[in-house]
Enzyme design. Structure first.
Site, short mmCIF file in Angstrom:
data_model
loop_
_atom_site.label_atom_id
_atom_site.label_comp_id
_atom_site.label_asym_id
_atom_site.label_seq_id
_atom_site.Cartn_x
_atom_site.Cartn_y
_atom_site.Cartn_z
N ARG A 27 -34.51 6.06 12.11
CA ARG A 27 -33.91 5.00 11.28
C ARG A 27 -34.42 3.63 11.68
O ARG A 27 -34.67 2.77 10.84
CB ARG A 27 -32.38 5.07 11.36
N LYS A 46 -30.78 -1.27 9.23
CA LYS A 46 -29.85 -1.77 10.24
C LYS A 46 -30.41 -3.09 10.78
O LYS A 46 -31.00 -3.15 11.87
CB LYS A 46 -29.65 -0.73 11.35
N GLU A 82 -19.07 0.99 1.66
CA GLU A 82 -18.83 1.38 3.05
C GLU A 82 -18.02 0.29 3.74
O GLU A 82 -17.80 -0.78 3.18
CB GLU A 82 -20.15 1.61 3.79
N1 PLP Z 1 -22.44 1.55 8.28
C1 PLP Z 1 -22.62 0.43 8.99
C2 PLP Z 1 -22.63 -0.86 8.27
C3 PLP Z 1 -22.81 0.52 10.39
O1 PLP Z 1 -22.99 -0.58 11.11
C4 PLP Z 1 -22.78 1.77 11.01
C5 PLP Z 1 -23.01 1.89 12.44
O2 PLP Z 1 -24.06 2.21 12.90
C6 PLP Z 1 -22.58 2.90 10.22
C7 PLP Z 1 -22.41 2.76 8.87
C8 PLP Z 1 -22.55 4.27 10.83
O3 PLP Z 1 -23.83 4.71 11.14
P1 PLP Z 1 -24.04 5.76 12.32
O4 PLP Z 1 -23.18 6.91 12.01
O5 PLP Z 1 -25.47 6.10 12.25
O6 PLP Z 1 -23.64 5.07 13.57
C1 COI Z 2 -22.59 1.52 15.54
O1 COI Z 2 -21.72 2.29 15.18
O2 COI Z 2 -23.45 1.84 16.37
C2 COI Z 2 -22.68 0.18 15.00
O3 COI Z 2 -23.75 -0.36 15.05
C3 COI Z 2 -21.48 -0.44 14.42
C4 COI Z 2 -21.20 -1.84 14.88
C5 COI Z 2 -20.80 -1.96 16.30
C6 COI Z 2 -22.23 -2.81 14.47
#
Ligand code: PLP
Ligand code: COI
Length: 345
Positions: A86, A188, A224
């Site tokens: 990612r 991200k 989200e």
């Molecule tokens: N959506 C946002 C905006 C986030 O910051 C995160 C955190 O990483 C997620 C979703 C969840 O992603 P992941 O499950 O890869 O941590």
């Molecule tokens: C994560 O879940 O890793 C995130 O990046 C969410 C937040 C702390 C920005």
């Protein structure tokens, strides 16, 4: 900057989600068209030019993943290859040079190993959160990609991100958007989060855990939360999560779509989640690395709070999803092939 307390002085069961300056982090530089090997360093301060594009123009992306201590005192990572992939995509979106994916995973492991004392004990609920970060640096002033980059991975022990943990909390919708229809919502990148600070603050001041953003084109569908993806559970045993090009492709979401179907026998669906059709859900939650699975008590929309299962108790399906996911992450439930990588320490 104050150094982290000694590991023996930490109250592992009450960590919250707070920065800590641990002994070691990884630091690599891109210069003259290539990455150096990088190394572990004790210096938590980045020394960068005032002309860094990461400061002015948001040429900055990051990741979030965790290391888990098992019952046998092993330390393991959950799908770190997915974070590497990612971040590669986020880098492409911002014209940054991706750090090689295999080296990303190796560097994560080296940071965990060097700070192994800070991986919380099994059974406390704590984990070691890792934050890979890349920024454009060097002397720049025009709106162009930088010629030099820094890639770092730092870490800290954490507990619950949303204050309720596995107890439900309420979320609210907002007038603001976190992403544009063809913008950077899928990546991200730092800018997405800068723009979310004001709506997030308004939500917190009104007593909500976070904002549930609506789709930026029509404001009719759930996208989200500010720091996590959304899911709902229907009365027909379906696990439903929004499909959109402007949300972050969550690794937790991808994993739960699989587990809902294969471990819980549910129908897993990515599709539209209309904000005025929340009655279809008997339970709802936020999911992400930091959030884990945070049950959503209710969502406020147009001055009305729509309560799902309960404002105080976690629903049975959400609990099962939580137990399955965290069981895999902490090594108590068998993981699908390739999901877990052990850290030798
Ligand atoms: N959506 C946002 C905006 C986030 O910051 C995160 C955190 O990483 C997620 C979703 C969840 O992603 P992941 O499950 O890869 O941590
Ligand atoms: C994560 O879940 O890793 C995130 O990046 C969410 C937040 C702390 C920005």
């Amino acid at each position: 900057m104050a150094k982290a307390p000694k590991a023996s002085e930490i109250d592992w069961s009450n960590l919250g989600f707070n920065y800590m300056d641990l002994p070691y982090r990884f630091l690599a530089h891109w210069k003259d068209g290539k990455w150096d090997d990088g190394e572990l360093t004790e210096d938590a301060t980045l020394h960068i030019s005032e002309g860094s594009t990461g400061l002015h123009y948001g040429q900055a992306d990051f990741e979030g993943l965790k290391a888990y201590r098992t019952k046998n005192n092993d330390i393991q990572l959950f799908r770190p290859d997915q974070n590497a992939a990612r971040m590669h995509k986020s880098c492409e979106r911002l014209l940054m040079p991706a750090f090689p994916e295999d080296k990303f995973v190796e560097a994560v492991k080296s940071v965990v190993k060097a700070n192994a004392d800070y991986v919380p004990p099994y059974g406390t609920g704590g984990t070691l959160y890792l934050r890979p970060l890349m920024i454009g640096v060097g002397g720049n002033i025009g709106v162009h990609p930088a010629q030099e980059y820094i890639f770092t991975i730092f870490a800290m022990p954490v507990g619950a991100y949303y204050k309720g943990g596995v107890t439900p909390t309420n979320f609210t919708t907002s007038y603001y958007d976190r992403a544009a229809p063809h913008g950077t919502g899928q990546s991200k990148v730092g800018g997405n989060y800068g723009g979310s600070l004001l709506p997030g603050d308004e939500a917190h001041k009104a007593g909500y855990s976070d904002v549930i953003y609506l789709d930026p084109a029509t404001h009719t569908k759930i996208e989200e939360a500010g720091s996590a993806n959304f899911f709902g559970v229907t009365k027909d045993n379906e696990f439903v999560t929004p499909k959109s090009d402007s949300i972050l492709p969550s690794i937790t979401k991808k994993s739960l779509l699989y587990l809902a179907e294969h471990n819980l026998g549910m129908k897993a669906i990515e599709g539209d989640v209309f904000i005025d059709k929340l009655d279809r859900f008997s339970e709802a939650g936020a999911m992400g690395t930091a959030a884990v699975i945070a049950p959503i008590g209710g969502i406020e929309y147009k001055d009305e709070l729509h309560v799902f299962y309960s404002e105080t108790e976690v629903g049975p399906v959400t609990q099962k999803l939580y137990d399955t996911l965290t069981g895999i992450q902490f090594g108590d439930v068998e993981a699908p092939e390739g999901w877990i990588q052990k850290v030798e320490y």
